[in-house]
Design a protein around this motif. Structure first.
Motif, PDB file in Angstrom:
ATOM      1  N   SER A  83       0.838  -1.195   0.000  1.00  0.00           N
ATOM      2  CA  SER A  83       0.000   0.000   0.000  1.00  0.00           C
ATOM      3  C   SER A  83       0.874   1.248   0.000  1.00  0.00           C
ATOM      4  O   SER A  83       1.912   1.316   0.661  1.00  0.00           O
ATOM      5  CB  SER A  83      -0.915   0.006   1.231  1.00  0.00           C
ATOM      6  OG  SER A  83      -1.660   1.199   1.282  1.00  0.00           O
ATOM      7  N   SER A 132      -7.869   5.758   3.737  1.00  0.00           N
ATOM      8  CA  SER A 132      -8.568   4.743   2.956  1.00  0.00           C
ATOM      9  C   SER A 132      -8.195   4.862   1.480  1.00  0.00           C
ATOM     10  O   SER A 132      -7.831   5.937   0.984  1.00  0.00           O
ATOM     11  CB  SER A 132     -10.082   4.896   3.139  1.00  0.00           C
ATOM     12  OG  SER A 132     -10.784   3.974   2.327  1.00  0.00           O
ATOM     13  N   ASP A 133      -8.281   3.740   0.764  1.00  0.00           N
ATOM     14  CA  ASP A 133      -7.998   3.739  -0.663  1.00  0.00           C
ATOM     15  C   ASP A 133      -9.097   4.428  -1.461  1.00  0.00           C
ATOM     16  O   ASP A 133      -8.878   4.836  -2.608  1.00  0.00           O
ATOM     17  CB  ASP A 133      -7.831   2.301  -1.170  1.00  0.00           C
ATOM     18  CG  ASP A 133      -6.605   1.637  -0.553  1.00  0.00           C
ATOM     19  OD1 ASP A 133      -5.647   2.382  -0.215  1.00  0.00           O
ATOM     20  OD2 ASP A 133      -6.612   0.413  -0.381  1.00  0.00           O
ATOM     21  N   SER A 134     -10.283   4.536  -0.871  1.00  0.00           N
ATOM     22  CA  SER A 134     -11.418   5.165  -1.551  1.00  0.00           C
ATOM     23  C   SER A 134     -11.562   6.605  -1.075  1.00  0.00           C
ATOM     24  O   SER A 134     -11.455   6.894   0.121  1.00  0.00           O
ATOM     25  CB  SER A 134     -12.719   4.396  -1.278  1.00  0.00           C
ATOM     26  OG  SER A 134     -12.589   3.055  -1.705  1.00  0.00           O
ATOM     27  N   VAL A 135     -11.809   7.504  -2.013  1.00  0.00           N
ATOM     28  CA  VAL A 135     -11.950   8.920  -1.683  1.00  0.00           C
ATOM     29  C   VAL A 135     -13.245   9.136  -0.916  1.00  0.00           C
ATOM     30  O   VAL A 135     -14.296   8.599  -1.271  1.00  0.00           O
ATOM     31  CB  VAL A 135     -11.930   9.774  -2.975  1.00  0.00           C
ATOM     32  CG1 VAL A 135     -12.126  11.248  -2.628  1.00  0.00           C
ATOM     33  CG2 VAL A 135     -10.639   9.551  -3.729  1.00  0.00           C
ATOM     34  N   ARG A 137     -13.927   8.232   2.169  1.00  0.00           N
ATOM     35  CA  ARG A 137     -14.176   7.279   3.251  1.00  0.00           C
ATOM     36  C   ARG A 137     -13.279   7.592   4.440  1.00  0.00           C
ATOM     37  O   ARG A 137     -12.205   8.171   4.303  1.00  0.00           O
ATOM     38  CB  ARG A 137     -13.931   5.847   2.771  1.00  0.00           C
ATOM     39  CG  ARG A 137     -14.892   5.405   1.664  1.00  0.00           C
ATOM     40  CD  ARG A 137     -14.711   3.940   1.351  1.00  0.00           C
ATOM     41  NE  ARG A 137     -14.974   3.106   2.513  1.00  0.00           N
ATOM     42  CZ  ARG A 137     -14.870   1.776   2.509  1.00  0.00           C
ATOM     43  NH1 ARG A 137     -14.478   1.144   1.402  1.00  0.00           N
ATOM     44  NH2 ARG A 137     -15.117   1.087   3.599  1.00  0.00           N
TER      45      ARG A 137
END
Length: 504
Positions: A83, A132-135, A137
């Motif tokens: 990551s 988080s990998d998602s914007v 979140r």
């Protein structure tokens, strides 16, 4: 055979699909943030995967410390090495982060921490976050519980093992970690001895011993620690080895009369009317007679109090009136009950001054002690009171809760309380009481206001005017912008609402 392999493969897939819980940590629903935590002191390295112990059902990473402000090197190894999101360490009052969290060649993130008050701070933990990998979140978060361990030894050295019945004697205890020894100052009662452990302001531990029975006696002192030690099999122990000491207890030359009260307050009312006190029957007591109480056996001692014998009781005791005239501490020695300057009996009790608060100071978070007693709603402050006879005081703050704290101080000359001021506190002052009576000091509550929403301001920019809070901040127009219009409704800003500031 093929069927067995198929069932085994399905079982393995199900096991891999189960959520894995790391040791000593609260794993978020999105998976673990770190797979390993390393704490390095000047003597050892402690790993989350290896140095853990169960504390109330929670796996906790332990480490040994020698100083309250121990400095350690912390390394965090992410659960997903591939990551690109960095790790962050949430700041707490339990420690101070000395360096930035930087990534090392081995894939871990390194920093240094300096802990604060490891002996007294409870529920120590590290909170590690990763974006988080998602914007949009929330960042993933993982808590790692920590448990400081301390090695503590206590020794009692008695130069003279001779004691006398009814005479309190004080001994000095030596310890490798005196701050870790729990000293409550409360008496532990026993058939042969009473004892209590007191920690002085200098850090010295003193053991007070009061014998009851004659002859060779063995004193057993059981002590506890603030921070535990680790025993074989991963068991935690707060108990110190029992201190054993042999004493030769002798009888006093004068008979000791035990009072039913250990403390009497010296004030004008008690000096004039007296305090009811029950003493052992002295056999030679004459009823309705006044005896002097002095601080020495020889004639000419300081008059501490007078005792007037009133009547005999059915349990072989005597009801008396005690009129105090001077202060006295049990640790200062015996009190002698005299008749015509001749000592007949001995007794002992504390005669302490009336509770008087001379000064009050407030400590705000991150500040210094100040005599300005103004506090803000929603604020937690420490309140220090100084005076006389405070150890027996029962103080309270009007409508303000007192928060229990390990750092609270309670001595005869100083008290420290931690107080929380609610946001919705409706009074301008919080009076300080002692046993329901005001002491003449109060905390002043500052005025508290919230900013008024700008719902009384309207904006128009080519479309129908709308309230400012509803404006999105961005707009798309197919035609050039025209004139912007700003308008307000003053009556809307003055409507009744609690804690709203004045609008400009």
């Amino acid at each position: 055979m093929l069927r067995f392999r198929f069932v085994f493969a399905i079982f393995g897939v199900l096991l891999l699909g189960l959520p894995q819980r790391g040791i000593g940590q609260a794993v978020p629903s999105g998976g673990a943030v770190v797979r390993e935590v390393s704490l390095r002191t000047d003597t050892a390295v402690y790993l989350l995967s290896r140095n853990t112990v169960d504390v109330q059902g929670v796996p906790t990473q332990y480490f040994w410390f020698r100083r309250d402000d121990e400095t350690v090197e912390l390394r965090l190894y992410p659960a997903n090495p591939s990551s690109t999101k960095p790790l962050r360490l949430r700041r707490t009052p339990d420690y101070q982060q000395l360096d930035s969290l930087t990534k090392e060649e081995d894939g871990g993130f390194r920093t240094r921490l300096r802990f604060q008050n490891l002996t007294t701070n409870q529920f120590l933990r590290l909170v590690v976050e990763q974006p988080s990998d998602s914007v949009g979140r929330e960042p993933r978060r993982q808590e790692v519980a920590l448990l400081p361990l301390a090695r503590t030894s206590v020794a009692l050295r008695v130069p003279d093992n001779e004691l006398f019945v009814g005479e309190e004697k004080v001994f000095e205890l030596t310890s490798s970690n005196a701050r870790n020894v729990r000293a409550t100052g409360e008496w532990v009662r026993g058939p042969e001895f009473d004892y209590r452990l007191v920690a002085e302001a200098s850090g010295m531990l003193r053991l007070h011993v009061l014998p009851h029975q004659l002859g060779p006696r063995t004193l057993l002192v059981k002590l506890q620690t603030e921070r535990p030690t680790l025993l074989a099999g991963g068991r935690l122990s707060y108990q110190l080895p029992v201190l054993r000491q042999e004493f030769n207890v002798k009888g006093s030359r004068l008979r000791f009369l035990s009072p039913d009260q250990r403390s009497v307050t010296l004030n004008e009312l008690n000096r004039r009317r007296g305090v009811e006190l029950i003493l052992d029957n002295g056999r030679s007591f004459d009823l309705r007679r006044t005896y002097r109480i002095e601080d020495q056996e020889e004639p000419g001692g300081t008059l501490i109090a007078e005792v007037f014998t009133r009547q005999y009781l059915s349990n072989d005791r005597v009801l008396c009136y005690l009129r105090p005239y001077n202060t006295h501490r049990q640790t200062a020695g015996y009190l002698y009950i005299k008749e015509n300057d001749a000592a007949r009996y001995i007794t002992n009790l504390d005669i302490t001054p009336e509770t008087v608060v001379r000064s009050v100071q407030v400590l705000h978070r991150g500040g210094e002690w100040t005599a300005n007693l103004s506090v803000s709603p929603g604020e937690m402050v420490d309140v220090r009171l100084e005076g006389e006879g405070l150890q027996k005081a029962r103080l309270s703050f009007e409508d303000l809760p007192i928060v229990p704290s390990d750092s609270s101080v309670r001595t005869d000359a100083r008290l420290v309380y931690r107080v929380l001021v609610p946001v919705g506190y409706a009074k301008r002052k919080s009076t300080i009481y002692n046993l329901g009576q005001p002491i003449g000091h109060a905390l002043t509550i500052k005025e508290f206001q919230r900013p008024h929403p700008l719902d009384f301001v309207s904006v128009g920019y080519g479309v129908a005017p709308g309230p400012l809070p509803g404006w999105a901040g961005r707009c798309c127009m197919t035609a050039p912008f025209g004139t912007w219009f700003f308008s307000s409704t003053p009556t809307a800003s003055t409507r009744a609402s609690s804690c709203l500031a004045s609008s400009f």
